[in-house]
Design a protein around this motif. Structure first.
Motif, PDB file in Angstrom:
ATOM      1  N   SER A  73       0.779  -1.416   0.285  1.00 44.68           N
ATOM      2  CA  SER A  73      -0.121   0.013   0.129  1.00 44.68           C
ATOM      3  C   SER A  73       0.982   1.280  -0.003  1.00 44.68           C
ATOM      4  O   SER A  73       0.255   1.958  -0.727  1.00 44.68           O
ATOM      5  N   ILE A  74       2.284   1.116   0.913  1.00 48.18           N
ATOM      6  CA  ILE A  74       3.025   2.253   0.471  1.00 48.18           C
ATOM      7  C   ILE A  74       3.498   2.276  -0.655  1.00 48.18           C
ATOM      8  O   ILE A  74       3.869   3.874  -0.790  1.00 48.18           O
ATOM      9  N   LEU A  75       3.760   1.422  -1.513  1.00 51.72           N
ATOM     10  CA  LEU A  75       4.573   1.560  -2.937  1.00 51.72           C
ATOM     11  C   LEU A  75       3.225   2.519  -3.975  1.00 51.72           C
ATOM     12  O   LEU A  75       3.896   2.981  -4.241  1.00 51.72           O
ATOM     13  N   PHE A  76       1.991   1.808  -3.316  1.00 49.53           N
ATOM     14  CA  PHE A  76       0.991   2.798  -4.366  1.00 49.53           C
ATOM     15  C   PHE A  76       0.826   3.990  -3.939  1.00 49.53           C
ATOM     16  O   PHE A  76       0.630   4.845  -4.838  1.00 49.53           O
ATOM     17  N   LEU A  77       0.763   5.411  -3.203  1.00 50.82           N
ATOM     18  CA  LEU A  77       1.431   5.781  -2.352  1.00 50.82           C
ATOM     19  C   LEU A  77       1.922   6.343  -3.119  1.00 50.82           C
ATOM     20  O   LEU A  77       2.137   7.523  -3.284  1.00 50.82           O
ATOM     21  N   ALA A  78       3.282   5.922  -2.940  1.00 48.82           N
ATOM     22  CA  ALA A  78       4.821   6.729  -3.449  1.00 48.82           C
ATOM     23  C   ALA A  78       4.518   7.063  -5.164  1.00 48.82           C
ATOM     24  O   ALA A  78       5.134   8.111  -5.200  1.00 48.82           O
ATOM     25  N   ALA A  79       3.254   5.840  -5.865  1.00 48.68           N
ATOM     26  CA  ALA A  79       2.795   6.356  -7.151  1.00 48.68           C
ATOM     27  C   ALA A  79       3.443   7.147  -7.651  1.00 48.68           C
ATOM     28  O   ALA A  79       3.565   8.298  -8.187  1.00 48.68           O
ATOM     29  N   VAL A  80       2.167   7.926  -6.807  1.00 47.35           N
ATOM     30  CA  VAL A  80       1.102   8.810  -7.006  1.00 47.35           C
ATOM     31  C   VAL A  80       1.747  10.624  -6.581  1.00 47.35           C
ATOM     32  O   VAL A  80       1.929  10.079  -7.656  1.00 47.35           O
ATOM     33  N   VAL A  81       2.660  10.562  -5.537  1.00 45.62           N
ATOM     34  CA  VAL A  81       3.712  11.151  -4.553  1.00 45.62           C
ATOM     35  C   VAL A  81       4.634  11.502  -5.753  1.00 45.62           C
ATOM     36  O   VAL A  81       5.027  12.254  -6.022  1.00 45.62           O
ATOM     37  N   LEU A  82       5.346  10.474  -5.834  1.00 42.70           N
ATOM     38  CA  LEU A  82       5.888  10.606  -7.324  1.00 42.70           C
ATOM     39  C   LEU A  82       5.568  11.409  -8.868  1.00 42.70           C
ATOM     40  O   LEU A  82       6.627  12.105  -9.084  1.00 42.70           O
ATOM     41  N   GLY A  83       4.781  10.457  -9.029  1.00 45.96           N
ATOM     42  CA  GLY A  83       4.232  11.068 -10.124  1.00 45.96           C
ATOM     43  C   GLY A  83       4.083  12.381 -10.287  1.00 45.96           C
ATOM     44  O   GLY A  83       3.957  13.033 -11.758  1.00 45.96           O
ATOM     45  N   GLY A  84       3.461  13.275  -9.036  1.00 48.20           N
ATOM     46  CA  GLY A  84       2.759  13.881  -8.870  1.00 48.20           C
ATOM     47  C   GLY A  84       1.005  14.165  -8.684  1.00 48.20           C
ATOM     48  O   GLY A  84       0.379  13.999  -9.587  1.00 48.20           O
ATOM     49  N   ALA A  85       0.759  13.865  -7.073  1.00 53.26           N
ATOM     50  CA  ALA A  85      -0.266  14.205  -6.769  1.00 53.26           C
ATOM     51  C   ALA A  85      -1.577  15.157  -8.115  1.00 53.26           C
ATOM     52  O   ALA A  85      -1.100  16.500  -7.451  1.00 53.26           O
TER      53      ALA A  85
END
Length: 415
Positions: free
Chosen positions: A309-321
């Motif tokens: 789940s943390i990886l999912f959140l990291a994907a959004v933050v990394l790409g641009g929320a």
């Protein structure tokens, strides 16, 4: 000896403090310049993109989409994951993460709700597909394609069930509740006998179709059709989410994200729109979970932990929320890097942690930050206003004259 010669005077404490302040301010100015240069570069490309006509943008996007479909067939030598990992299966995993990031972006990026248990919806979608198609399941068996809308409906229901009692909370409290919900789903999958815990479900169904030799088209070892199916779903979901973003619902989400109290004072029913965000994000998570279960062919309780789940959140933050294209890019990168560099795959959490820290320092809005445009036809309105102002005559004698002010020549002619 000259009058100017003599011992060097000692530096006072005030002078030393002033020197330290000047050094700190120069360092801060250097960091600020780096950030400003990064923003100018991103703003330059963004402005160039938005300066194109709609037809030019669509033509460019068609080329990009065509290249995306050809990616597993081309297998470029620079970005390939082979021989360590099959590139077609790696492309499917990247598309799966991108679809998950698009769904979580609705919750985190648009509505500003910090969800640390998004893996729960992914798990519910996977179990729906497994329990309705696997021969190990005692329940009713239906064709795999029918499980996709069922998984979306069930996860949307769970999103509403979670959202109604918890969305009165904000910030860290909401994050803790969603984190607990993700763990509850994993624990229920362990203790409920019908969900088979670690044993799980094998031979999960897949879409129909066979090759000439009788081999299923959507087999576990053939990632190309799974990638094409997931990419098609991503395009459809992205178009729907983009239209939703430019609607009243999207504007309400962004208002809630920026200042929930101000939005509520202005008459936005914040609770209703937050529940909608949870439900829509959950439906996309369930969709991705059903695709994952079909491709892997095996589902148990070990695939849905907190770190995922943390990886999912990291994907959004990394790409641009808040940017759907940025979420797709972030999801693809989070999946691609461990598959491409297998030797450092076990350090992926450390790598993404360092990357997120650096992004928060130098590019706090992500690789592709969201544009703050809330009007559905904002560009058309701006172009019309600009064109109208450019056609209005200006009074050289009165520089402050507005569009409705008569020029000096007009006043002389009337006199």
């Amino acid at each position: 000896m000259s009058m100017t010669d003599g011992p060097t005077p000692l530096q006072t404490a005030a002078a030393a403090q002033a020197a330290e302040d000047r050094e700190a301010s120069s360092k801060a100015a250097g960091k600020s310049d780096l950030r400003q240069r990064g923003r100018r570069k991103s703003g330059y490309f963004s402005d160039r993109w938005h300066a194109l006509s709609r037809q030019q943008q669509w033509a460019f996007l068609v080329i990009v989409v065509a290249l995306a479909y050809m990616l597993p067939l081309l297998n470029p030598p620079i970005i390939t994951t082979e021989p360590g990992n099959n590139f077609a299966l790696a492309c499917f995993d990247m598309a799966r993460f991108a679809l998950i990031a698009v769904g979580l972006n609705v919750v985190v990026g648009y509505a500003g709700l910090l969800d640390l248990g998004y893996v729960a919806f992914f798990a519910v979608g996977s179990y729906c597909a497994a329990m309705l198609t696997s021969p190990d399941s005692p329940f009713l068996h239906i064709p795999y394609l029918w499980t996709i809308p069922i998984a979306m409906a069930v996860t949307m229901f769970f999103g509403v069930v979670l959202g109604v009692p918890t969305l009165r909370l904000r910030g860290d409290y909401l994050a803790i509740v969603t984190l607990g919900f993700g763990e509850i789903v994993r624990i229920l999958a362990t203790i409920i006998p019908a969900m088979k815990g670690q044993v799980g479900f094998q031979n999960v169904g897949h879409p129909p179709g066979t090759e000439a030799d009788g081999t299923p088209i959507f087999s576990n070892s053939n990632g190309v059709p799974w990638y094409w199916l997931t990419l098609t779903i991503i395009i459809i979901v992205t178009l729907l989410v983009g239209n939703l973003e430019r609607s009243r619902v999207g504007r309400a989400w962004i208002a809630i994200r920026e200042d929930e109290d101000a939005a509520e004072i202005m008459g936005v029913p914040t609770f209703k729109y937050k529940v909608w965000a949870f439900a829509i994000g959950a439906a996309i998570g369930g969709l991705s979970g059903a695709l994952f279960a079909g491709q892997v062919g095996f589902v148990n309780n070990q695939k849905f932990d907190v770190t995922t789940s943390i990886l999912f959140l990291a994907a959004v933050v990394l790409g641009g929320a808040g940017n759907k294209v940025g979420a797709i890019l972030g999801g693809a990168l989070v999946s691609y890097i461990p598959l491409r560099f297998t030797a450092i795959a076990e350090y992926k959490y450390l790598i993404f942690g360092i990357a997120l820290v650096l992004i928060m320092i130098f590019r706090s809005q992500g690789l592709l930050p969201a544009r703050q445009r809330l009007l559905a036809y904002g560009r058309t309105a701006i172009n019309k206003v600009t064109a109208r102002d450019s056609t209005q005559p200006k009074d050289t004698d009165n520089p402050t004259a507005g569009p409705g002010t008569r020029t000096a020549g007009e006043r002389g002619a009337e006199a």
